[in-house]
Design a protein around this motif. Structure first.
Motif, PDB file in Angstrom:
ATOM      1  N   PRO A  35     -12.224 -23.475   4.585  1.00 61.50           N
ATOM      2  CA  PRO A  35     -11.497 -22.708   5.610  1.00 61.50           C
ATOM      3  C   PRO A  35     -10.173 -23.379   5.939  1.00 61.50           C
ATOM      4  O   PRO A  35     -10.046 -24.603   5.930  1.00 61.50           O
ATOM      5  N   ASP A  36      -9.159 -22.552   6.240  1.00 61.68           N
ATOM      6  CA  ASP A  36      -7.837 -23.065   6.610  1.00 61.68           C
ATOM      7  C   ASP A  36      -7.203 -22.062   7.567  1.00 61.68           C
ATOM      8  O   ASP A  36      -6.571 -21.093   7.139  1.00 61.68           O
ATOM      9  N   GLY A  37      -7.397 -22.252   8.875  1.00 63.71           N
ATOM     10  CA  GLY A  37      -6.891 -21.299   9.859  1.00 63.71           C
ATOM     11  C   GLY A  37      -7.568 -19.954   9.682  1.00 63.71           C
ATOM     12  O   GLY A  37      -8.795 -19.861   9.648  1.00 63.71           O
ATOM     13  N   ASP A  38      -6.766 -18.898   9.514  1.00 67.04           N
ATOM     14  CA  ASP A  38      -7.343 -17.578   9.280  1.00 67.04           C
ATOM     15  C   ASP A  38      -7.463 -17.254   7.796  1.00 67.04           C
ATOM     16  O   ASP A  38      -7.747 -16.119   7.419  1.00 67.04           O
ATOM     17  N   GLY A  39      -7.254 -18.277   6.946  1.00 66.70           N
ATOM     18  CA  GLY A  39      -7.387 -18.096   5.503  1.00 66.70           C
ATOM     19  C   GLY A  39      -8.197 -19.227   4.891  1.00 66.70           C
ATOM     20  O   GLY A  39      -9.088 -19.801   5.535  1.00 66.70           O
ATOM     21  N   PHE A  40      -7.872 -19.575   3.651  1.00 65.75           N
ATOM     22  CA  PHE A  40      -8.651 -20.561   2.905  1.00 65.75           C
ATOM     23  C   PHE A  40      -7.736 -21.345   1.980  1.00 65.75           C
ATOM     24  O   PHE A  40      -6.733 -20.827   1.488  1.00 65.75           O
ATOM     25  N   ILE A  90      -7.324 -11.386   1.976  1.00 68.51           N
ATOM     26  CA  ILE A  90      -7.603 -12.824   2.036  1.00 68.51           C
ATOM     27  C   ILE A  90      -6.339 -13.578   1.642  1.00 68.51           C
ATOM     28  O   ILE A  90      -5.714 -13.277   0.620  1.00 68.51           O
ATOM     29  N   LYS A  91      -5.983 -14.563   2.456  1.00 69.67           N
ATOM     30  CA  LYS A  91      -4.851 -15.428   2.147  1.00 69.67           C
ATOM     31  C   LYS A  91      -5.379 -16.790   1.710  1.00 69.67           C
ATOM     32  O   LYS A  91      -6.021 -17.495   2.480  1.00 69.67           O
ATOM     33  N   PHE A  92      -5.120 -17.134   0.453  1.00 67.77           N
ATOM     34  CA  PHE A  92      -5.437 -18.459  -0.069  1.00 67.77           C
ATOM     35  C   PHE A  92      -4.166 -19.297  -0.102  1.00 67.77           C
ATOM     36  O   PHE A  92      -3.066 -18.775  -0.318  1.00 67.77           O
ATOM     37  N   VAL A  93      -4.336 -20.602   0.078  1.00 66.69           N
ATOM     38  CA  VAL A  93      -3.257 -21.551  -0.161  1.00 66.69           C
ATOM     39  C   VAL A  93      -3.751 -22.553  -1.192  1.00 66.69           C
ATOM     40  O   VAL A  93      -4.790 -23.191  -1.000  1.00 66.69           O
ATOM     41  N   SER A  94      -3.027 -22.654  -2.290  1.00 64.47           N
ATOM     42  CA  SER A  94      -3.334 -23.637  -3.326  1.00 64.47           C
ATOM     43  C   SER A  94      -2.386 -24.815  -3.188  1.00 64.47           C
ATOM     44  O   SER A  94      -1.166 -24.622  -3.073  1.00 64.47           O
TER      45      SER A  94
END
Length: 262
Positions: A52-57, A93-97
């Motif tokens: 999990p990362d805030g409202d995304g991943f 879905i918002k991912f951050v790589s």
């Protein structure tokens, strides 16, 4: 410690098609060497881990041999897990790589999911004799993206009939090789080989289509494209060129739900 694990067939209409990926949800990152060992044990082209990362991943991907910068099919598989198994109620879905920046996946009305990825930077090269010895048929053109060489042919049958020498391919300093041609029933077809990163032939390679979409957009003068990756399992994709971004759409199917004991 027990971890949930899912095995998902991505870019597939039903089980045993498309590209299988393992997906493991985490509360926080495991040590890198442990994630690499899990990916090696899974022995699939990719294992995705997310937190999990805030409202995304945040998301990371491992082949059996290395961590990679970008993986489309395992991102699609991860989104399928979040949408279908992990209680996510939204449609985007918002991912951050850490390696590729912001990646989005949208759940469409018809059940398809659409990846929104950065477009690869590709350039045409003179055909290099030290790059192509592993292929049974000489390409018409040679291109280079950030991660892969792209060999362009003029007929789908050449992609289907290609034989490769994996030992020769593994000598070349690159993540992988894409071979591609116009399709008989779709806009273009492809195959992908990456023995240097532990994947001899990938069934369906979403990240390769961030290179193939701008290539075939230019060649065919159209922004909306249909594609098939001609592996033994095959995979179907829809691609749309959006300047600095590319959309890649497909479906996914759950094959297995289980637990990893560490």
């Amino acid at each position: 410690m027990y971890l949930n694990i899912y095995q998902i067939d991505a870019f597939a209409e039903k089980a045993f098609e498309g590209n299988p990926a393992a997906v493991i949800p985490l509360d926080s990152w495991l040590p890198d060497d442990l994630m690499q060992q899990i990916a090696e044990e899974n022995n699939l082209s990719e294992t995705a881990f997310y937190i999990p990362d805030g409202d995304g991943f945040q998301i990371r991907w491992f082949t059996p041999g290395v961590e990679v910068d970008l993986c489309g099919h395992a991102t699609l598989a991860t989104a399928h897990v979040i949408f279908q198994h992990e209680g996510f109620s939204g449609k985007l879905i918002k991912f951050v790589s850490p390696r590729s920046g912001v990646l989005e996946v949208e759940l469409e009305v018809d059940g398809q999911m659409t990846l929104n990825f950065p477009t690869d930077k590709i350039q045409q090269l003179d055909i290099k004799e030290d790059v192509i010895p592993g292929f049974s048929i000489r390409p018409k053109e040679l291109w280079r993206g950030l991660s892969d060489y792209i060999l362009v042919y003029d007929d789908q049958s050449k992609i289907q009939n290609m034989t490769v020498d994996l030992n020769e391919l593994a000598k070349v300093d690159t993540r992988g090789f894409i071979i591609t041609a116009p399709g008989d029933q779709v806009d273009f077809v492809s195959r992908w080989f990456g023995p240097r990163v532990g994947v001899n032939e990938d069934p369906v390679t979403g990240s390769a289509h961030t290179s193939l979409t701008p290539l075939w957009t230019e060649k065919l003068n159209k922004n909306d494209l249909t594609a098939i990756q001609l592996s033994r399992r095959t995979g179907k994709l829809s691609c749309k060129m959006l300047g600095e971004r590319v959309k890649i759409s497909g479906r996914a199917v759950t094959f297995m739900v289980g637990k990893v004991e560490i």
